[in-house]
Design a protein around this motif. Structure first.
Motif, PDB file in Angstrom:
ATOM      1  N   ILE A   1      52.580  27.596  33.556  1.00  0.00           N
ATOM      2  CA  ILE A   1      51.772  28.718  33.191  1.00  0.00           C
ATOM      3  C   ILE A   1      51.629  29.269  34.890  1.00  0.00           C
ATOM      4  CG2 ILE A   1      49.164  27.981  33.392  1.00  0.00           C
ATOM      5  CD1 ILE A   1      49.340  25.685  32.292  1.00  0.00           C
ATOM      6  N   LYS A   2      51.335  30.387  34.910  1.00  0.00           N
ATOM      7  CA  LYS A   2      51.268  30.582  35.195  1.00  0.00           C
ATOM      8  C   LYS A   2      49.986  31.744  36.515  1.00  0.00           C
ATOM      9  CE  LYS A   2      53.146  36.007  37.447  1.00  0.00           C
ATOM     10  NZ  LYS A   2      53.570  37.206  37.010  1.00  0.00           N
ATOM     11  N   ARG A   3      49.947  31.281  37.067  1.00  0.00           N
ATOM     12  CA  ARG A   3      48.421  31.426  38.111  1.00  0.00           C
ATOM     13  C   ARG A   3      48.225  32.475  37.913  1.00  0.00           C
ATOM     14  NH1 ARG A   3      45.220  32.410  42.214  1.00  0.00           N
ATOM     15  NH2 ARG A   3      47.325  33.500  43.641  1.00  0.00           N
ATOM     16  N   LYS A   4      46.361  33.300  37.581  1.00  0.00           N
ATOM     17  CA  LYS A   4      46.310  34.405  37.310  1.00  0.00           C
ATOM     18  C   LYS A   4      45.043  34.807  38.929  1.00  0.00           C
ATOM     19  CE  LYS A   4      45.486  35.160  31.910  1.00  0.00           C
ATOM     20  NZ  LYS A   4      43.912  35.443  31.649  1.00  0.00           N
ATOM     21  N   PHE A   5      45.264  35.880  38.826  1.00  0.00           N
ATOM     22  CA  PHE A   5      45.090  36.573  40.344  1.00  0.00           C
ATOM     23  C   PHE A   5      43.072  36.666  39.913  1.00  0.00           C
ATOM     24  CE2 PHE A   5      48.996  37.213  41.604  1.00  0.00           C
ATOM     25  CZ  PHE A   5      49.368  37.522  43.177  1.00  0.00           C
ATOM     26  N   LYS A   6      42.378  36.396  41.108  1.00  0.00           N
ATOM     27  CA  LYS A   6      41.177  36.305  41.100  1.00  0.00           C
ATOM     28  C   LYS A   6      40.536  37.583  41.630  1.00  0.00           C
ATOM     29  CE  LYS A   6      38.318  32.353  40.075  1.00  0.00           C
ATOM     30  NZ  LYS A   6      37.414  31.175  39.919  1.00  0.00           N
ATOM     31  N   ILE A   7      40.001  38.043  40.701  1.00  0.00           N
ATOM     32  CA  ILE A   7      39.088  39.612  40.968  1.00  0.00           C
ATOM     33  C   ILE A   7      37.749  39.729  40.707  1.00  0.00           C
ATOM     34  CG2 ILE A   7      39.041  41.997  40.705  1.00  0.00           C
ATOM     35  CD1 ILE A   7      41.894  42.319  40.475  1.00  0.00           C
ATOM     36  N   ALA A   8      36.913  39.960  41.673  1.00  0.00           N
ATOM     37  CA  ALA A   8      35.614  39.736  42.063  1.00  0.00           C
ATOM     38  C   ALA A   8      35.270  41.451  42.678  1.00  0.00           C
ATOM     39  CB  ALA A   8      34.634  39.056  43.476  1.00  0.00           C
TER      40      ALA A   8
ATOM     41  N   HIS B   1      27.549  34.697  41.938  1.00  0.00           N
ATOM     42  CA  HIS B   1      27.984  34.178  42.660  1.00  0.00           C
ATOM     43  C   HIS B   1      29.738  34.204  43.345  1.00  0.00           C
ATOM     44  CE1 HIS B   1      24.048  33.877  45.165  1.00  0.00           C
ATOM     45  NE2 HIS B   1      23.570  32.983  43.753  1.00  0.00           N
ATOM     46  N   CYS B   2      30.149  34.994  44.434  1.00  0.00           N
ATOM     47  CA  CYS B   2      31.319  35.258  44.671  1.00  0.00           C
ATOM     48  C   CYS B   2      31.857  33.974  45.064  1.00  0.00           C
ATOM     49  CB  CYS B   2      31.764  36.393  44.959  1.00  0.00           C
ATOM     50  SG  CYS B   2      33.463  36.545  45.624  1.00  0.00           S
ATOM     51  N   GLY B   3      33.337  33.434  43.930  1.00  0.00           N
ATOM     52  CA  GLY B   3      33.636  32.271  43.990  1.00  0.00           C
ATOM     53  C   GLY B   3      34.742  32.384  45.012  1.00  0.00           C
ATOM     54  N   PRO B   4      35.906  32.009  45.756  1.00  0.00           N
ATOM     55  CA  PRO B   4      37.060  32.004  46.246  1.00  0.00           C
ATOM     56  C   PRO B   4      38.124  32.610  45.643  1.00  0.00           C
ATOM     57  CG  PRO B   4      36.870  29.190  46.587  1.00  0.00           C
ATOM     58  CD  PRO B   4      35.974  30.192  45.027  1.00  0.00           C
ATOM     59  N   CYS B   5      38.170  33.986  45.912  1.00  0.00           N
ATOM     60  CA  CYS B   5      38.832  35.483  44.591  1.00  0.00           C
ATOM     61  C   CYS B   5      40.434  35.944  46.115  1.00  0.00           C
ATOM     62  CB  CYS B   5      38.649  36.765  44.835  1.00  0.00           C
ATOM     63  SG  CYS B   5      36.753  35.514  43.421  1.00  0.00           S
ATOM     64  N   ASP B   6      40.881  36.824  45.573  1.00  0.00           N
ATOM     65  CA  ASP B   6      42.452  37.237  45.884  1.00  0.00           C
ATOM     66  C   ASP B   6      41.019  38.545  46.364  1.00  0.00           C
ATOM     67  OD1 ASP B   6      44.230  35.198  45.296  1.00  0.00           O
ATOM     68  OD2 ASP B   6      44.090  35.744  43.437  1.00  0.00           O
ATOM     69  N   ILE B   7      41.229  39.085  45.369  1.00  0.00           N
ATOM     70  CA  ILE B   7      40.930  40.723  45.749  1.00  0.00           C
ATOM     71  C   ILE B   7      39.456  41.154  45.423  1.00  0.00           C
ATOM     72  CG2 ILE B   7      41.117  42.808  44.832  1.00  0.00           C
ATOM     73  CD1 ILE B   7      44.564  42.083  44.381  1.00  0.00           C
ATOM     74  N   GLY B   8      38.426  41.482  46.473  1.00  0.00           N
ATOM     75  CA  GLY B   8      37.641  41.862  46.570  1.00  0.00           C
ATOM     76  C   GLY B   8      36.893  43.662  46.156  1.00  0.00           C
ATOM     77  N   LEU B   9      36.612  43.925  45.288  1.00  0.00           N
ATOM     78  CA  LEU B   9      35.908  45.131  45.044  1.00  0.00           C
ATOM     79  C   LEU B   9      35.098  45.644  45.414  1.00  0.00           C
ATOM     80  CD1 LEU B   9      38.770  46.026  42.089  1.00  0.00           C
ATOM     81  CD2 LEU B   9      39.189  46.079  44.202  1.00  0.00           C
TER      82      LEU B   9
ATOM     83  N   ASN C   1      34.474  35.280  51.233  1.00  0.00           N
ATOM     84  CA  ASN C   1      35.667  34.742  49.865  1.00  0.00           C
ATOM     85  C   ASN C   1      36.767  35.593  49.322  1.00  0.00           C
ATOM     86  OD1 ASN C   1      33.726  32.113  48.976  1.00  0.00           O
ATOM     87  ND2 ASN C   1      32.284  33.110  48.487  1.00  0.00           N
ATOM     88  N   CYS C   2      36.476  36.306  49.838  1.00  0.00           N
ATOM     89  CA  CYS C   2      37.326  37.497  49.488  1.00  0.00           C
ATOM     90  C   CYS C   2      38.693  37.652  50.093  1.00  0.00           C
ATOM     91  CB  CYS C   2      37.578  38.843  48.714  1.00  0.00           C
ATOM     92  SG  CYS C   2      36.061  38.796  47.595  1.00  0.00           S
ATOM     93  N   ALA C   3      39.972  37.121  50.005  1.00  0.00           N
ATOM     94  CA  ALA C   3      41.451  36.972  51.173  1.00  0.00           C
ATOM     95  C   ALA C   3      41.441  38.430  51.157  1.00  0.00           C
ATOM     96  CB  ALA C   3      42.348  37.184  50.242  1.00  0.00           C
ATOM     97  N   ILE C   4      41.377  39.893  50.407  1.00  0.00           N
ATOM     98  CA  ILE C   4      41.477  41.382  50.634  1.00  0.00           C
ATOM     99  C   ILE C   4      40.339  41.693  50.015  1.00  0.00           C
ATOM    100  CG2 ILE C   4      42.798  43.101  49.798  1.00  0.00           C
ATOM    101  CD1 ILE C   4      45.276  41.376  49.533  1.00  0.00           C
ATOM    102  N   LEU C   5      39.903  42.570  50.915  1.00  0.00           N
ATOM    103  CA  LEU C   5      37.807  43.544  50.595  1.00  0.00           C
ATOM    104  C   LEU C   5      39.261  44.306  50.210  1.00  0.00           C
ATOM    105  CD1 LEU C   5      35.367  42.698  49.533  1.00  0.00           C
ATOM    106  CD2 LEU C   5      34.864  42.920  52.027  1.00  0.00           C
ATOM    107  N   VAL C   6      38.860  45.491  49.447  1.00  0.00           N
ATOM    108  CA  VAL C   6      38.585  47.052  48.971  1.00  0.00           C
ATOM    109  C   VAL C   6      37.423  47.822  48.865  1.00  0.00           C
ATOM    110  CG1 VAL C   6      39.406  48.632  47.711  1.00  0.00           C
ATOM    111  CG2 VAL C   6      40.880  46.338  47.852  1.00  0.00           C
ATOM    112  N   ALA C   7      37.357  48.630  49.601  1.00  0.00           N
ATOM    113  CA  ALA C   7      35.963  49.730  49.598  1.00  0.00           C
ATOM    114  C   ALA C   7      36.691  50.927  48.631  1.00  0.00           C
ATOM    115  CB  ALA C   7      35.825  50.189  51.115  1.00  0.00           C
TER     116      ALA C   7
END
Length: 185
Positions: A7-14, A54-62, A82-88
């Motif tokens: 089972i490959k873990r899916k990345f979480k995006i918010a 609400h944003c939970g723990p995520c890999d990427i936030g847009l 909550n986001c490891a990577i945050l993108v403007a």
């Protein structure tokens, strides 16, 4: 006989929109059938697409939109925490965009012009309800409130630009957006 499934873990995006028009989210959806392929690798957390509040723990936030009120500040800080990577994403998040046009005027004067000086207003008053988020003195780019890891310019960025950003991030690489995708119109 047992069958092992990896089972490959899916990345979480918010995603969220602050002071903006949701045009960046619409452009995200313009990936069309490529969005179905992307969703095999990612799971959406907080987003207008999921209605999660609400944003939970995520890999990427847009983050789309500028920061114009206290609620925007709260949401943006929650994303950063909550986001490891945050993108403007888009002109409004990067430099305030159209909402920042109010920065050239005094906030009180703007409110008076809109709510007190209009023709046909029967009971003129500036809204003052505790349920309404407190307006900030001006509209801020998101980078003036929290640290941003990547910027995706455009108004809005194209679906191709979203993919050029996300595909490398999903493989642990640094994204390189093609110059043809970098536009500020």
């Amino acid at each position: 006989m047992t069958t092992e499934h990896t089972i490959k873990r899916k990345f979480k995006i918010a995603t969220t929109s602050l002071a903006g028009c949701f045009g960046c989210h619409m452009s995200f959806l313009d990936m069309d059938e490529r969005l179905a392929v992307l969703l095999e690798q990612v799971e959406l957390d907080r987003s207008p697409f999921t209605d999660i509040k609400h944003c939970g723990p995520c890999d990427i936030g847009l983050i789309e939109g500028g920061v114009c009120n206290a609620e925007n500040v709260h949401v943006l800080r929650e994303f950063r925490a909550n986001c490891a990577i945050l993108v403007a994403v888009g002109a409004c998040a990067i430099n305030g965009g159209v909402p920042a046009m109010r920065n050239y005027f005094d906030l009180q004067e703007c409110l008076e012009e809109v709510y007190l000086s209009g023709t046909g207003i029967t009971h003129p008053q500036i809204p003052n309800d505790p349920e309404l988020p407190l307006l900030l003195d001006r509209v801020y780019p998101v980078s003036e409130v929290v640290h941003i890891d990547y910027y995706l310019p455009g108004c809005p960025p194209s679906a191709d630009a979203f993919l050029q950003l996300l595909e490398p991030l999903l493989t642990g690489q640094k994204p390189v957006i093609a110059k043809s995708q970098l536009h500020y119109d």
